[in-house]
Scaffold this active site. Structure first.
Site, PDB file in Angstrom:
ATOM      1  N   PRO A   6      -5.146  26.583  -9.274  1.00  0.00           N
ATOM      2  CA  PRO A   6      -6.562  26.538  -8.883  1.00  0.00           C
ATOM      3  C   PRO A   6      -7.407  26.135 -10.087  1.00  0.00           C
ATOM      4  O   PRO A   6      -7.107  26.506 -11.221  1.00  0.00           O
ATOM      5  CB  PRO A   6      -6.862  27.971  -8.442  1.00  0.00           C
ATOM      6  N   LYS A   7      -8.429  25.351  -9.843  1.00  0.00           N
ATOM      7  CA  LYS A   7      -9.369  24.987 -10.907  1.00  0.00           C
ATOM      8  C   LYS A   7     -10.477  26.034 -10.908  1.00  0.00           C
ATOM      9  O   LYS A   7     -11.450  25.945 -10.164  1.00  0.00           O
ATOM     10  CB  LYS A   7      -9.932  23.588 -10.681  1.00  0.00           C
ATOM     11  N   ILE A   8     -10.294  27.039 -11.721  1.00  0.00           N
ATOM     12  CA  ILE A   8     -11.207  28.178 -11.734  1.00  0.00           C
ATOM     13  C   ILE A   8     -12.535  27.770 -12.366  1.00  0.00           C
ATOM     14  O   ILE A   8     -12.577  27.084 -13.386  1.00  0.00           O
ATOM     15  CB  ILE A   8     -10.568  29.359 -12.479  1.00  0.00           C
ATOM     16  N   GLY A  58     -11.907  23.482  -7.206  1.00  0.00           N
ATOM     17  CA  GLY A  58     -10.892  22.489  -6.899  1.00  0.00           C
ATOM     18  C   GLY A  58      -9.527  22.978  -7.332  1.00  0.00           C
ATOM     19  O   GLY A  58      -9.302  24.185  -7.509  1.00  0.00           O
TER      20      GLY A  58
END
Length: 562
Positions: free
Chosen positions: A127-129, A282
């Site tokens: 996950p794009k934190i 994202g």
């Protein structure tokens, strides 16, 4: 706000597949206009940066800031290609990163993603934190420094604050003498659903806390996700195992091997719709094989890309302001926008509300607005986030020209309200005339056959047949439908003309003649459900209005008086 904590890429590789309203087409501006717009937007962003750095808070939503920063760089690419909007660093605490922070190319086109995955081996997804990036440096297992991302080469010294975050260990065992980790400080959430809640400005909360002079309880709500280990283990499983042993287990929990675009799409969808302990914007796709850390630069990495989610708030350019007048004379304002994508919806219009509301918003063509989805997927105007330097005023309709008794007769000014009256009249709330809807009324209006809302009663079949494109059968059917209205009781005609009696009180019209209705008092009307003092006054005013009295007399002459 990602430009404050990561490197900006002036070239957005692969586009964003309609997710962003920041258009790639250069505006049709001369040099003077382009300089004014660029300078003004740059100054606005710098003002927000000042607040961000000095007060630790964001005046605008993170995703709105990101899109406006992207807009600035798009304009620079059009008119000042030699310039790049640099990332501002605070005046204090600049510290070099031992290994540069790279950027991420952004892809969202399916074919490009398929190709990127197919050309690489050993690809993983995370996950794009949505937080703030940081470098942790451990010397002989001891946490020596923590540096914000800044411009990728140097950032702020956050060491003292990071040492107060419970989840970040101060001492590590069985690690290299020099250990450099890069990761994301994020605000811990409970069951956060990105597609419903958006970013909730979690990034700004973390950034604000890291810049506070005195720590607050927010520090205990900050977590860390390690996403890079420069010069770390060669394989991802070994890397994840070692990170877990160090106390950074979340990385292993949210890092998965993928072999195809379908695998990536599954996780992209799952993390967007399902509850997570952090905010995301994202996913990141990365291959295990990376160059040695000394070769890293603060530019886009070759071994990783970002596949972003659509921003919760979309920034769109206003193309036009459209005014409409409803049946009762109420003015409504709608903004026409550059086409944008909100979730799975294509949006080109957003409702502002009343004329006075539009004046409060102070929004004109060329401005940028923030739009999101409200309940039931309806586009909602959130804010005016940028006003153009050259704004041409719009002459709006006057609220005094339209009211409950205006536009019973056709005129150019009255066209919208007049049409709305006819649509109501022939609809289910009125006479329910088969086949007679807005398109038919508009054709009759355009042929000059309607002087007022009752003119159609006297139309002949021959007149209808003469309407362009009508045809014999269609004219016959419409004529029959229009004439069927003669069989309707007077009560239905009153409702069709706009008598403001609520559905709950329609029984009040049963078996009461016209003269009796005109003589009813407010007290008599108020005995019916849904009719209060104000509504009773409106009903009485309608029944006594000269235009309505004239129409009822004409209906009586036509034999409609039951």
């Amino acid at each position: 706000m990602w430009l404050r904590v990561c490197t900006f890429l002036i070239i957005i590789v692969g586009g964003i597949s309609g997710f962003s309203a920041v258009a790639g087409v250069c505006p049709d501006w001369d040099n003077t206009r382009s300089k004014k717009e660029i300078d003004a937007l740059r100054q606005q962003l710098e003002q927000w940066d000042d607040v961000y750095y000095t007060e630790g808070k964001s005046p605008v939503a993170d995703d709105v800031y990101d899109q406006l920063r992207e807009q600035l760089n798009q304009w620079l690419g059009c008119f000042q290609p030699q310039s790049v909007a640099s990332v501002r660093l605070p005046d204090h605490g600049k510290q070099l990163h031992p290994v540069a922070h790279t950027g991420l190319k952004k892809l969202s086109d399916r074919e490009q993603l398929v190709q990127w995955i197919a050309q690489r081996e050993d690809v993983w997804i995370q996950p794009k934190i949505d937080g703030v990036a940081v470098t942790l440096v451990y010397q002989h297992g001891k946490l020596e420094s923590a540096v914000s991302r800044g411009n990728g080469l140097q950032g702020e010294d956050w060491t003292e604050k990071v040492r107060l975050i419970p989840e970040i260990p101060h001492l590590l065992t069985n690690v290299p003498s020099l250990l450099v980790l890069q990761g994301e400080l994020f605000l811990k959430m409970t069951d956060h659903r990105q597609h419903i809640q958006g970013g909730v400005n979690a990034r700004s909360v973390v950034a604000g806390e890291m810049r506070r002079h005195q720590p607050s309880p927010v520090l205990s709500q900050i977590g860390l996700f390690i996403w890079e280990w420069p010069d770390g283990p060669k394989t991802m499983p070994e890397r994840l195992e070692k990170l877990t042993e160090m106390g950074f287990a979340m990385t292993a929990d949210y890092t998965h091997a993928i072999g195809s675009f379908a695998d990536a799409e599954k996780w992209h969808h799952y993390w967007y719709h399902n509850p997570l302990p952090f905010v995301t914007d994202g996913v990141v796709l990365r291959q295990t094989k990376e160059p040695q850390g000394r070769y890293w630069r603060n530019t886009s990495a070759d071994w990783a890309i970002a596949w972003k989610y659509p921003p919760f708030h979309q920034v769109a350019e206003v193309i036009d302001v459209v005014f409409s007048v409803g049946r009762t004379g109420k003015l409504a304002v709608v903004l026409k926008l550059n086409l944008l994508k909100l979730d799975d919806k294509s949006v080109s219009r957003v409702n502002v509300g009343s004329l006075s509301r539009w004046k409060q918003w102070d929004v004109l063509p060329g401005d940028r607005v923030s739009v999101s989805l409200a309940g039931q997927g309806i586009p909602r105007l959130d804010n005016v986030v940028w006003r153009s330097t050259e704004r041409l005023p719009i002459v709006s309709p006057s609220e005094h020209d339209f009211h409950a008794f205006s536009c019973f007769r056709y005129s150019t000014v009255c066209q919208q309200q007049f049409l709305a009256r006819l649509v109501w009249l022939s609809g289910e709330h009125g006479l329910n005339l088969t086949g007679v809807r807005d398109g038919m009324w508009l054709r009759l209006m355009q042929h000059g056959l309607l002087e007022d809302v009752l003119s159609w009663l006297s139309l002949t079949e021959a007149q209808l047949n003469a309407v362009t494109g009508m045809g014999d059968k269609r004219a016959r059917d419409i004529y029959k439908s229009l004439q069927s209205a003669r069989q309707m009781p007077l009560s239905r005609w009153l409702l069709a003309l706009g008598l403001p009696v609520p559905r709950s009180a329609i029984s009040a019209l049963n078996h009461v003649n016209w003269l009796a209705l005109q003589q009813w008092t407010a007290q008599q009307w108020r005995q019916f459900s849904g009719i209060g003092e104000r509504r009773a006054e409106e009903i009485m005013a309608f029944l006594k209005h000269p235009a309505v009295v004239e129409f009822i007399a004409r209906l009586d002459a036509e034999g409609i008086h039951r």
